[in-house]
Design a protein around this motif. Structure first.
Motif, PDB file in Angstrom:
ATOM      1  N   LEU A   1       0.819  -1.209   0.000  1.00 49.57           N
ATOM      2  CA  LEU A   1       0.000   0.000   0.000  1.00 49.57           C
ATOM      3  C   LEU A   1       0.854   1.260   0.000  1.00 49.57           C
ATOM      4  O   LEU A   1       0.535   2.227  -0.699  1.00 49.57           O
ATOM      5  CB  LEU A   1      -0.954  -0.006   1.193  1.00 49.57           C
ATOM      6  N   CYS A   2       1.947   1.250   0.750  1.00 50.41           N
ATOM      7  CA  CYS A   2       2.838   2.415   0.763  1.00 50.41           C
ATOM      8  C   CYS A   2       3.483   2.615  -0.598  1.00 50.41           C
ATOM      9  O   CYS A   2       3.632   3.746  -1.061  1.00 50.41           O
ATOM     10  CB  CYS A   2       3.897   2.265   1.840  1.00 50.41           C
ATOM     11  N   CYS A   3       3.851   1.531  -1.240  1.00 52.96           N
ATOM     12  CA  CYS A   3       4.441   1.616  -2.577  1.00 52.96           C
ATOM     13  C   CYS A   3       3.438   2.201  -3.571  1.00 52.96           C
ATOM     14  O   CYS A   3       3.778   3.058  -4.371  1.00 52.96           O
ATOM     15  CB  CYS A   3       4.896   0.231  -3.029  1.00 52.96           C
ATOM     16  N   LEU A   4       2.186   1.762  -3.489  1.00 51.29           N
ATOM     17  CA  LEU A   4       1.151   2.281  -4.384  1.00 51.29           C
ATOM     18  C   LEU A   4       0.862   3.745  -4.105  1.00 51.29           C
ATOM     19  O   LEU A   4       0.649   4.533  -5.026  1.00 51.29           O
ATOM     20  CB  LEU A   4      -0.128   1.451  -4.248  1.00 51.29           C
ATOM     21  N   CYS A   5       0.862   4.130  -2.822  1.00 49.81           N
ATOM     22  CA  CYS A   5       0.607   5.528  -2.471  1.00 49.81           C
ATOM     23  C   CYS A   5       1.733   6.416  -2.970  1.00 49.81           C
ATOM     24  O   CYS A   5       1.486   7.498  -3.501  1.00 49.81           O
ATOM     25  CB  CYS A   5       0.441   5.679  -0.962  1.00 49.81           C
ATOM     26  N   ARG A   6       2.974   5.981  -2.795  1.00 50.10           N
ATOM     27  CA  ARG A   6       4.112   6.770  -3.276  1.00 50.10           C
ATOM     28  C   ARG A   6       4.094   6.875  -4.784  1.00 50.10           C
ATOM     29  O   ARG A   6       4.382   7.919  -5.343  1.00 50.10           O
ATOM     30  CB  ARG A   6       5.422   6.144  -2.807  1.00 50.10           C
ATOM     31  N   ARG A   7       3.739   5.803  -5.455  1.00 48.37           N
ATOM     32  CA  ARG A   7       3.689   5.821  -6.912  1.00 48.37           C
ATOM     33  C   ARG A   7       2.597   6.762  -7.389  1.00 48.37           C
ATOM     34  O   ARG A   7       2.782   7.502  -8.338  1.00 48.37           O
ATOM     35  CB  ARG A   7       3.428   4.423  -7.462  1.00 48.37           C
TER      36      ARG A   7
END
Length: 112
Positions: free
Chosen positions: A88-94
């Motif tokens: 989820l953090c990776c998707l939010c940063r992306r």
């Protein structure tokens, strides 16, 4: 499991796994039983019941089972929880860095 694992830790792990499996099976039964009852009543030819009126709601409930399983696993298992947080953090940063331009440039005949 390692040979160095204590008997108390082993019992605790087995008990936690049993609780997780019970929750998954309980959700499965709750989500799929209404749809199976609707199919059974439709197969028996229950015309006055108008059972097919509720079919789409039962299918949505059954599909929700696939949505609920990862949530249960993530709440019950520390490793799964951290993995979902990383995803989820990776998707939010992306999503926050993505401004409509991927940075990839294509050469076309118009530019040459």
């Amino acid at each position: 499991m390692s040979q160095h694992t204590s008997q108390i830790r082993y019992k605790e792990t087995v008990f936690n796994l049993m609780k997780t499996v019970s929750m998954i099976l309980g959700c499965f039964v709750i989500c799929w039983t209404p749809g199976l009852v609707v199919l059974l009543l439709d197969g028996l030819g229950c015309e006055q019941c108008m059972v097919l009126r509720y079919e789409k709601y039962c299918l949505v409930l059954a599909e929700c089972n696939s949505f609920v399983n990862p949530i249960i696993y993530s709440f019950r298992d520390k490793d799964m929880r951290s993995t979902f947080k990383q995803i989820l953090c990776c998707l939010c940063r992306r999503g926050s860095n993505h401004q409509g331009n991927s940075g990839v440039q294509f050469s076309t005949l118009e530019h040459e």
